[in-house]
Enzyme design. Structure first.
Site, PDB file in Angstrom:
ATOM      1  N   ASP A  30       4.111  -3.782  -2.995  1.00  0.00           N
ATOM      2  CA  ASP A  30       4.765  -4.754  -2.137  1.00  0.00           C
ATOM      3  C   ASP A  30       6.121  -5.190  -2.692  1.00  0.00           C
ATOM      4  O   ASP A  30       6.283  -5.393  -3.901  1.00  0.00           O
ATOM      5  CB  ASP A  30       3.850  -5.982  -2.017  1.00  0.00           C
ATOM      6  CG  ASP A  30       4.439  -7.100  -1.200  1.00  0.00           C
ATOM      7  OD1 ASP A  30       4.649  -6.894   0.007  1.00  0.00           O
ATOM      8  OD2 ASP A  30       4.695  -8.190  -1.765  1.00  0.00           O
ATOM      9  N   GLU A  70       7.197  -0.250  -0.834  1.00  0.00           N
ATOM     10  CA  GLU A  70       7.873  -0.973   0.239  1.00  0.00           C
ATOM     11  C   GLU A  70       9.221  -1.462  -0.264  1.00  0.00           C
ATOM     12  O   GLU A  70       9.286  -2.299  -1.166  1.00  0.00           O
ATOM     13  CB  GLU A  70       7.039  -2.171   0.683  1.00  0.00           C
ATOM     14  CG  GLU A  70       7.701  -2.931   1.825  1.00  0.00           C
ATOM     15  CD  GLU A  70       7.305  -4.401   1.883  1.00  0.00           C
ATOM     16  OE1 GLU A  70       7.291  -4.937   3.006  1.00  0.00           O
ATOM     17  OE2 GLU A  70       7.052  -5.017   0.834  1.00  0.00           O
TER      18      GLU A  70
END
Length: 574
Positions: A220, A293
């Protein structure tokens, strides 16, 4: 926008031979947002046992691996992205035993489980932060602390940095008598990756879950992990203004040149990949993978793959289409963005295609419900990895949620006038299984977010019975991806004028496949003979959408393919 001519839009990309292709290189990946997938215990919130119950559905639609948004122990200030215990399951979702059952059932169905990994920060309720705030020697430098600066006798944060969730990126901790850094919510203090102990502790988290049966991680918010190094006095520079934004609380008010995309970030991804390869040797079996990401410049993203000396992320998310395609984009724009990735990708790496996730408006809302099949055809026919967010295969759209009912902290920290621009709640609503109570998601009297009002028309049960539903077209496309041409073939991408995008896949000794997508509302007649070489005079329809008057197995001449408004088809040579 650059407009390519037909000739300069052409691309031939050779893929590896079948013997070189690992399980993930042509994978169909699927993102599950666990709170909204399936509730098994009647509390209105999805959970692990609900996912386990519905794994056969993933098998039905041809999913290779699914990654789960965070399921770890959390006070839920950011719905799981504020992790308090990195090695345990939050009771909202179940128990460690439930996770082990999920992994075991997935293995039976040959579906791999991938976990979300949140390296940038923990919860402020994490034991590490509690000890750091107390000044314990082992943990005092686990987070980024600064005593601030005194201006006219008033203590202030050390920099002007602004949080992604609005306002100061620094919060005062009374116990420590210092500010701590948080690029996101104040309950999400940033870890200090300039401390080698932090790096090792997070590597150990990866090892823990890989040994539990995870096949990799979606990492993330990678660009935020490092800030620029402090100077000799331990201070950081202010970030410059973005003169286009007037709201001083808004994240976009500053240019984030010191708090994102620092060069050390890439090195950390390589270090995490080293752990993956170490565990591949320890555990054996199929490859474990990293998905990263990062909404970063293309040249930075390409470094995530590796640098020739170190391997990086196998799947740096390709957000070119997600971030840049809009309702008014023409075929030239689609072609340009596809080429951006394929033309810049390092040799030997694998492309991936992302049009949706839990943070972005749904495809049907963003691009139009009549383009849902077109997007799924584009993702499926292109080489590499097709990534789908739950519900996009059904054509789920954003659900309106009022200011009073909004729960997303990114929106809640704004105001009633601005929240709709920031809220992610509309794309996180419960999955629509059938036309029964709460769309079959839960038997609770209410659900954590409301169910879409269209659930009686847009649901798995109903779409299974409609030949050209979004779901059944998705399943046809997934079956087509098993063809050798789509696994190994060359790729040619072109815009045929502003309205039509065409993608050809070809492999010696095999049928060629051509996707033809009419993006807009004009009727088009296309001469594919003038665009592509080595195609047969006649072509056969393999996949059609509900805009087409043709049916599967019909024939057409290559030099006169008729496309109705928003029609999207896949043709094959004969």
């Amino acid at each position: 926008m650059v407009k390519f001519s037909v000739l300069c839009c052409l691309l031939a990309l050779a893929l590896p031979t079948l013997a070189e292709v690992g399980w993930w290189k042509n994978a169909q990946l699927y993102q599950i947002y666990p709170r909204s997938y399936k509730d098994s215990d009647g509390d209105g919130i999805g959970d692990l046992n609900g996912i386990t119950e519905q794994l056969p559905y993933l098998k039905e639609i041809g999913i290779t691996a699914t990654w789960l948004s965070p399921i770890f122990t959390s006070p839920m200030a950011d719905f799981g992205y504020d992790v308090a215990d990195l090695k345990d399951i939050d009771p909202i979702f179940g128990t460690m035993e439930d996770f082990e059952k999920l992994v075991a059932r997935a293995k039976e169905l040959d579906i791999k489980i991938i976990l979300d990994f949140v390296p940038n920060h923990t919860s402020d309720e994490c034991d590490w932060f509690i000890r750091s705030a107390a000044g314990e020697e082992e943990y005092k430098d686990f987070y980024v602390w600064h005593t601030g600066k005194v201006v006219n006798g008033i203590r202030q944060p050390p920099t002007n940095w602004i949080s992604v969730f609005r306002g100061d990126m620094w919060t005062w901790n009374e116990q420590r008598q210092a500010y701590y850094l948080h690029q996101f919510h104040a309950k999400q203090p940033d870890l200090n990756y300039r401390n080698p102990q932090v790096v090792e502790a997070m590597k150990d988290v990866l090892r823990f879950w890989l040994r539990k049966g995870a096949y990799g991680f979606r990492i993330d918010a990678v660009p935020h992990v490092f800030e620029v190094s402090a100077d000799a006095d331990g201070n950081w520079p202010d970030e410059p203004r973005n003169e286009a934004v007037d709201d001083p609380e808004d994240y976009s008010y500053l240019q984030h040149i010191y708090t994102t995309n620092q060069p050390e970030t890439i090195e950390l991804v390589y270090a995490f990949r080293d752990v993956i390869e170490e565990m591949d040797l320890e555990l054996g079996g199929d490859d474990r993978i990293l998905l990263t990401e990062a909404y970063s410049p293309l040249d930075v993203l390409m470094q995530y793959y590796g640098n020739g000396t170190h391997n990086g992320s196998q799947i740096p998310f390709n957000f070119e289409m997600l971030a840049n395609i809009n309702y008014n984009s023409d075929a030239y724009h689609y072609s340009e963005l596809i080429h951006n990735w394929l033309d810049n990708m390092p040799e030997g790496q694998v492309a991936n295609w992302v049009f949706g996730n839990h943070d972005q408006s749904r495809i049907g809302t963003r691009l139009g419900a009549d383009r849902i099949d077109s997007v799924n055809i584009i993702k499926s026919i292109l080489p590499g990895i097709d990534i789908t967010y739950q519900g996009e295969e059904l054509g789920m759209t954003n659900v309106y949620i009022s200011w009073e009912d909004t729960v997303d902290p990114q929106a809640c920290q704004s105001n009633e006038d601005d929240f709709e621009r920031l809220t992610r709640d509309p794309v996180r609503t419960p999955f629509q299984w059938n036309d029964e109570q709460n769309a079959g998601f839960s038997n609770a009297s209410s659900t954590w977010l409301p169910v879409g009002s269209d659930y009686k028309l847009v649901n798995v049960k109903r779409e299974r019975g409609i030949a050209l539903s979004h779901l059944n077209i998705f399943k046809q496309l997934r079956a087509l991806r098993d063809e050798p041409t789509l696994k190994q073939g060359d790729t040619t991408v072109t815009a045929i004028g502003p309205n039509v995008l065409a993608i050809k896949r070809s492999l010696a000794g095999q049928k060629s496949y051509i996707a033809v997508i009419n993006i807009n509302d004009d009727v088009e007649t296309i001469d594919l003979d003038s665009v592509f070489t080595s195609i047969s005079t006649q072509l056969q329809y393999v996949v059609v959408n509900d805009k087409s008057v043709r049916r599967k197995n019909d024939f057409t001449f290559a030099n006169s393919v008729l496309l109705l408004p928003k029609e999207a088809v896949v043709l094959s040579t004969v």
